[in-house]
Design an enzyme around this catalytic site. Structure first.
Site, mmCIF file in Angstrom:
data_model
loop_
_atom_site.group_PDB
_atom_site.id
_atom_site.type_symbol
_atom_site.label_atom_id
_atom_site.label_comp_id
_atom_site.label_asym_id
_atom_site.label_seq_id
_atom_site.Cartn_x
_atom_site.Cartn_y
_atom_site.Cartn_z
ATOM 1 N N HIS A 294 0.810 -1.230 0.000
ATOM 2 C CA HIS A 294 0.000 0.000 0.000
ATOM 3 C C HIS A 294 0.844 1.280 0.000
ATOM 4 O O HIS A 294 0.291 2.373 -0.131
ATOM 5 C CB HIS A 294 -1.015 -0.007 1.157
ATOM 6 C CG HIS A 294 -0.445 0.261 2.522
ATOM 7 N ND1 HIS A 294 -1.238 0.300 3.646
ATOM 8 C CD2 HIS A 294 0.812 0.498 2.972
ATOM 9 C CE1 HIS A 294 -0.506 0.551 4.705
ATOM 10 N NE2 HIS A 294 0.741 0.679 4.319
ATOM 11 N N ASP A 295 2.146 1.143 0.150
ATOM 12 C CA ASP A 295 3.018 2.324 0.133
ATOM 13 C C ASP A 295 3.410 2.759 -1.279
ATOM 14 O O ASP A 295 4.033 3.816 -1.431
ATOM 15 C CB ASP A 295 4.308 2.036 0.919
ATOM 16 C CG ASP A 295 4.082 2.051 2.420
ATOM 17 O OD1 ASP A 295 3.101 2.663 2.869
ATOM 18 O OD2 ASP A 295 4.885 1.438 3.155
ATOM 19 N N GLU A 322 -2.523 -6.589 4.317
ATOM 20 C CA GLU A 322 -3.014 -5.288 3.882
ATOM 21 C C GLU A 322 -4.512 -5.170 4.169
ATOM 22 O O GLU A 322 -5.207 -6.183 4.335
ATOM 23 C CB GLU A 322 -2.807 -5.090 2.364
ATOM 24 C CG GLU A 322 -1.364 -4.995 1.911
ATOM 25 C CD GLU A 322 -0.727 -3.644 2.187
ATOM 26 O OE1 GLU A 322 -1.405 -2.772 2.766
ATOM 27 O OE2 GLU A 322 0.448 -3.459 1.815
ATOM 28 N N GLU A 355 -4.702 2.406 -0.620
ATOM 29 C CA GLU A 355 -5.393 1.179 -0.254
ATOM 30 C C GLU A 355 -6.115 0.668 -1.498
ATOM 31 O O GLU A 355 -6.573 1.451 -2.331
ATOM 32 C CB GLU A 355 -6.396 1.430 0.876
ATOM 33 C CG GLU A 355 -5.767 1.949 2.160
ATOM 34 C CD GLU A 355 -4.895 0.933 2.884
ATOM 35 O OE1 GLU A 355 -4.560 -0.123 2.289
ATOM 36 O OE2 GLU A 355 -4.533 1.186 4.043
#
Length: 390
Positions: A294-295, A322, A355
């Site tokens: 998600h980064d 996640e 996300e």
């Protein structure tokens, strides 16, 4: 548990045509909507007041000095002053300001309120004592490895709050807001600022413990079958420490950047390794990535997944922890709002991170060459996604 095996066909939803809508324009509705708007506007006060309470150590003071009972603002002020008496800062505590912070947080259930006994009925101001609730117990830090305090201090850190001031510019310019605020990427910034790096690592580590305890339990059979496990971007090694404690036969490899590994504590059964995850991931029976996907943007994620594919044997696994957004269709549900709040944080705190929905994850997995995946729902917002080559 949900298992999907190829072909990973897209699911198309046909929306029914909109036949009309009713808008309530009554004075009562308008007043309610205005109150809802102001509630959102003033929401910024909540984390900052919580931050002040944690920095003043209020939850710990009530927990340790109150003998499991509530304390008055004056009593809490006394212990705050005592704790700061040896510092170079002024140890004077303004009880009035303290009381107002406590009263505000109590209105949201962070602290309990009860009137002190034996007060005159005609007293101008009733003396109130403040106690811990289920929420504030989560902020007690002394001896509590599950404390949410460090994670709160990370989210409410000025470094990240400053980046939010450029949120609108991300729309107008397509820029990364953190880079706009600080002239560098978040990862480069952390590498150059030890204090910010410490706040980040401690915040992530405390949040990791509660999630990974569930992962270790709910994927117990999977861990039994592996001898080596690489945690990509594993930070201080908190996630691996929980897994190897429960499964001592596993040799853990914690892979992260040099400035992170430099501060990682020794952990029995875990080897700390410096490296660039985009260039190489050490070979192992399984690769784990917790809050890494998600980064990053899609291109970087596919590259990471391909490196993970290369690092594992034919029957190896890639474990991804996640949040998966979009599964809850109830627009007012707390879980949906929290998931989308995380997405906003990633929009501000990262360079292209976000996300993702299950469909978005599925596309990444396909592009990286994986053939199937299983989703194991974890408590709170997280899921464990287990990728397989077969």
């Amino acid at each position: 548990m949900l298992t999907l095996v190829p072909p990973m066909d897209s699911i198309h939803h046909v929306l029914a045509p909109v036949t009309g809508q009713h808008i309530d324009s009554s004075p009562e509705s308008a007043a309610t909507q205005e109150l809802q708007l102001y509630e959102m506007i003033f929401s910024a006060v909540k984390p900052l007041a919580l931050k002040a309470a944690v920095l003043l150590n209020i939850p710990d003071i009530i927990a340790t000095r109150g003998n499991e009972g509530p304390l008055s603002a004056e009593q809490i002020a006394f212990h705050i002053a005592a704790a700061n008496s040896s510092s170079t800062s002024n140890s004077h505590v303004d009880v009035g300001y303290l009381y107002r912070i406590l009263r505000f947080l109590a209105s949201y259930g962070v602290f309990s309120e009860q009137e002190e006994a034996d007060q005159a009925d005609d007293a101008d101001t009733k003396k109130i004592k403040f106690g811990l609730t289920g929420i504030s117990k989560l902020l007690v830090q002394g001896g509590n490895q599950q404390s949410c305090g460090p994670f709160l201090l990370l989210i409410a850190n000025n470094v990240y709050l400053e980046a939010f001031q450029h949120l609108h510019e991300s729309v107008l310019e397509g820029c990364y807001t953190f880079n706009k605020a600080h002239g560098t990427s978040p990862w480069e910034y952390l590498g150059r600022n030890p204090q910010a790096n410490q706040i980040f690592n401690e915040g992530v580590a405390t949040n990791t413990r509660s999630v990974m305890a569930s992962v270790a339990k709910m994927y117990e059979d999977g861990f039994k079958s592996m001898a080596t496990l690489v945690d990509v971007g594993g930070g201080m090694g908190s996630a691996l420490s929980i897994i190897v404690k429960e499964h001592s036969h596993i040799r853990g490899i914690n892979l992260d950047q040099p400035h992170v590994i430099a501060t990682a504590p020794p952990i029995t059964g875990v080897e700390h390794m410096e490296g660039n995850m985009f260039e190489h991931i050490p070979s192992a029976d399984a690769v784990m990535m917790k809050w890494i996907i998600h980064d990053w943007g899609d291109e970087e994620c596919v590259k990471l997944l391909r490196r993970s594919y290369e690092a594992t044997p034919a029957k190896g696994k890639v474990l991804i922890v996640e949040a998966i957004v979009g599964g809850d269709k109830e627009g007012e549900s707390m879980s949906r709002r929290l998931g989308l709040s995380y997405d906003m944080l990633l929009m501000v705190y990262t360079t292209g991170g976000k996300e993702r929905t299950e469909e978005e994850f599925k596309r990444l997995f396909q592009l990286a060459g994986f053939k199937s995946y299983t989703i194991i729902k974890l408590p709170f917002l997280q899921s464990l996604i287990v990728l397989s080559k077969a």
